[in-house]
Motif scaffolding. Structure first.
Motif, PDB file in Angstrom:
ATOM      1  N   ILE A 546       7.871  -0.650  -0.219  1.00 10.67           N
ATOM      2  CA  ILE A 546       6.567  -0.031   0.061  1.00 10.67           C
ATOM      3  C   ILE A 546       6.353   1.176  -0.860  1.00 10.67           C
ATOM      4  O   ILE A 546       5.273   1.354  -1.426  1.00 10.67           O
ATOM      5  N   GLN A 572       3.453  -3.245   7.944  1.00 10.04           N
ATOM      6  CA  GLN A 572       4.613  -4.113   7.770  1.00 10.04           C
ATOM      7  C   GLN A 572       5.314  -4.411   9.097  1.00 10.04           C
ATOM      8  O   GLN A 572       5.942  -5.464   9.255  1.00 10.04           O
ATOM      9  N   LEU A 689       5.832  -6.439  -2.199  1.00  7.79           N
ATOM     10  CA  LEU A 689       6.000  -6.711  -0.770  1.00  7.79           C
ATOM     11  C   LEU A 689       6.200  -8.184  -0.454  1.00  7.79           C
ATOM     12  O   LEU A 689       6.328  -8.558   0.711  1.00  7.79           O
TER      13      LEU A 689
END
Length: 690
Positions: A546, A572, A689
């Motif tokens: 992140i 997330q 990600l």
């Protein structure tokens, strides 16, 4: 199974109190690691330390005969043999290091390739043979600044080692550590005539030390004893103690037989400014000041002695004499400085070098003043008061008090400014300019203090980069990494809308360095900031992917970066976040393969099928809804809106043939996906990600 208690005590000369915790914990961890390597099982390890000893007691250690596995991975097969199949020097050197013939090695295969490996089941040697080596290795692995060498052996450790005890129940384990023969005689307190204390059984440790000479080997017990004693004494005079963790830990590490005594100083010294008085008592004399119920200082202090003397009156008198001399110095410097106003010291700064190549402290003051005026535009800083604080910020550095007690810089400036009837916020800012001074230190409370601290730190950073004093991975003599973290914390925790790009540009523009390319200095500083930012967020336990996804967007406004990282961390953790990220990944992979130009607007006339119409409508809706959210930096709400796109995206992929035979339709569908990806990329770089 043969379970026994093992005692190890390393008797040393006085170990440095600052590093005592580190030394003892490293010794503990190193021994524990080697015991595991040799497959020694045990119930528990207790560790003890005082200024003159490091000790371990290992309970229920199994010393019976056992085997342990040797498993040493070597070089890759490709590096181990030449084209004719003969072992290379790399392979032969590895085999020699392992003490084997190259033919004794086997092959290890995994996904990354093939490697030489040496595996062997070996009978463990007896603990009597292994322990001296384990202890000496554990001590040598401890990394401490300014280690010492002693005697003809030229051994190296924090302080000279004088005694070794290795006891298994009641049996002495014979051997040498640092060329010192082991015994069952514990090192005694420094002040006693008998240099050693005989111990017959490992189970007697550490109680025998206390029983014989009041030596408290356990750190926590020693600290608790000190706390109880100083509280008891303070209550006798209707006072109380404020515990400063660092002071309590340092004093606990300075003694092994703590005895608390009450002493006093003359009431006239209470006229010295409170923080200066506390500094003298705590920092310089390592004593505890005493407060009354109204938080005022009393003319008493408590000191901790390392021996219980019969002549306690003379010990107290000795401490009081030293305290009198110190407080007299502080009072003298304070009164001498107050013969003139703080602002009158400004011109004296012209004669004090800030740093070779960066001018005087007066020049630094002017740069700070210009920076503070510029920073005040980004928040509700009072520009006039900020300007005044900047002008006075370094004046106390040339006072007698700070020259004698450098750690009081800023604090002295605050007291002198208050005495000169400066505004309270201006005076407080003079002390706050150095905050935060270490990791997790408090931040400035005043807005002026925030602006002054940022200006001071960025000016130092810029100057050091100009003259090439740039930190490396293991060297940072000017504490520039700490300064960057300070800037990060002040800006983010106070929600100051400062942009690093603008801040650095403004700072370096104030340096008159004609021979240096400013863009090169800027690039070096901004890269340094970004690397520190990565590590800072990593230390705050944010997901590394992140952090990288946000920083790769090359943003320079810290508040913006903070909000994105926080929002993505929240997103997330949602159960259904993975599925939408996979959909984004699918779009990215399709677009990455394209070589033709797919920029431009979507041609609505070419959108015919229901699924692509719905996706187009959802993209328009998403773009409209999030337009203001992006402006307001409400990234958490934006990410929640992304979820609404998941079904239309999946239906599009399930029912629409992107690579249509009609080239115009195919390109239009790619433009549609590209439009969506551009909007999503405004949040972060999702490629980190996947």
């Amino acid at each position: 199974m043969k379970e026994q208690t093992l005692l190890i005590e390393i008797g040393t000369e006085e170990l440095p109190s600052r590093f005592l915790h580190k030394i003892s914990s490293c010794f503990f961890e190193n021994v524990k690691k080697d015991l595991k390597y040799y497959n020694f099982s045990y119930k528990k390890i207790k560790y003890f330390f005082t200024p003159r000893r490091l000790a371990l007691t290992i309970l229920d250690i199994d010393t019976s005969d056992k085997t342990f596995n040797i498993n040493k991975k070597g070089p890759s097969i490709l590096d181990s043999y030449d084209k004719n199949g003969r072992p290379t020097n790399i392979a032969n050197n590895w085999a020699k290091h392992c003490g084997i013939n190259i033919n004794e090695a086997s092959c290890l295969k995994n996904k990354k390739g093939e490697w030489l490996v040496f595996k062997k089941i070996q009978k463990r040697e007896k603990i009597e043979i292994l322990l001296p080596e384990i202890i000496e290795t554990a001590l040598k692995k401890i990394s401490i600044p300014k280690s010492m060498r002693w005697e003809f052996t030229n051994q190296k450790f924090s302080r000279p080692i004088r005694n070794i005890v290795m006891l298994l129940d009641n049996q002495i384990i014979k051997g040498r550590v640092f060329n010192i023969r082991s015994n069952n005689l514990l090192q005694n307190h420094l002040c006693y005539r008998e240099k050693r204390i005989k111990i017959d059984s490992a189970q007697e440790y550490p109680s025998i030390l206390f029983k014989k000479n009041n030596i408290i080997a356990n750190y926590e017990t020693r600290k608790k004893n000190i706390i109880e004693n100083i509280n008891f004494i303070a209550k006798k005079i209707n006072g109380f103690i404020k515990y400063r963790t660092e002071l309590l830990e340092e004093i606990t590490n300075l003694v092994e037989s703590p005895i608390a005594y009450l002493a006093s100083f003359e009431k006239i010294f209470l006229n010295i400014p409170k923080k200066i008085l506390i500094y003298t008592i705590e920092k310089q004399q390592k004593c505890f000041p005493i407060y009354d119920i109204e938080n005022n200082l009393l003319p008493y202090f408590i000191f901790i002695c390392n021996i219980n003397s019969k002549d306690s009156k003379n010990i107290i008198l000795g401490y009081e004499r030293v305290m009198y001399a110190r407080l007299s110095d502080a009072a003298f410097f304070f009164h001498k400085d107050r013969t003139t106003k703080l602002e009158n010291y400004l011109m004296s700064l012209r004669n004090v070098l800030f740093q070779d190549g960066l001018g005087s402290l007066y020049e630094k003051t002017i740069r700070i003043q210009l920076l503070v005026n510029w920073i005040s535009k980004y928040s509700n800083f009072n520009q006039k008061d900020s300007n005044r604080a900047a002008l006075l910020s370094k004046c106390d550095l040339v006072t007698n008090m700070v020259c004698e007690f450098p750690e009081l810089q800023g604090t002295v400036g605050m007291y002198y400014a208050l005495a000169d009837k400066e505004k309270k916020d201006i005076a407080i800012a003079l002390e706050e300019q150095y905050l935060p001074s270490f990791s997790n230190d408090k931040l400035p409370c005043t807005l002026i203090g925030c602006s002054l601290s940022i200006a001071d730190k960025i000016d130092t950073l810029s100057g050091m980069f100009f003259i090439g004093n740039i930190p490396t991975s293991n060297k940072d003599p000017f504490g520039l990494k700490r300064l960057t973290i300070g800037i990060f914390r002040i800006i983010t925790e106070n929600n100051i809308l400062l942009d690093l790009h603008d801040l650095i540009k403004k700072s370096i523009s104030l340096y008159n360095k004609e021979s240096i390319k400013y863009s090169t200095v800027y690039d070096s500083i901004i890269n340094f900031f970004m690397v520190r930012l990565l590590y800072w967020y990593k230390e705050k336990k944010y997901n590394i992917n992140i952090i990288k996804s946000v920083l790769s967007c090359q943003l320079t406004q810290l508040i913006d970066i903070e909000k994105r990282i926080q929002a993505l961390s929240f997103f997330q953790k949602l159960n259904d976040s993975k599925s939408i990220i996979l959909s984004i990944k699918r779009i990215a992979h399709i677009l990455d393969k394209q070589t033709e130009n797919i920029s431009g607007d979507v041609n609505t006339k070419l959108i015919k099928q229901v699924e692509e119409i719905k996706l187009f409508d959802h993209i328009k809706k998403f773009d409209f809804i999030t337009n203001n959210l992006f402006f307001e930096k409400k990234y958490q709400e934006i990410l929640l809106q992304i979820k609404e796109l998941e079904i239309p995206i999946n239906n599009f992929f399930d029912n629409i043939k992107i690579y249509d035979s009609n080239l115009e339709i195919r390109k239009n569908r790619l433009i549609l996906l590209n439009k969506l990806m551009k909007i999503l990329s405004k949040i972060t770089n999702f490629s980190y990600l996947y």
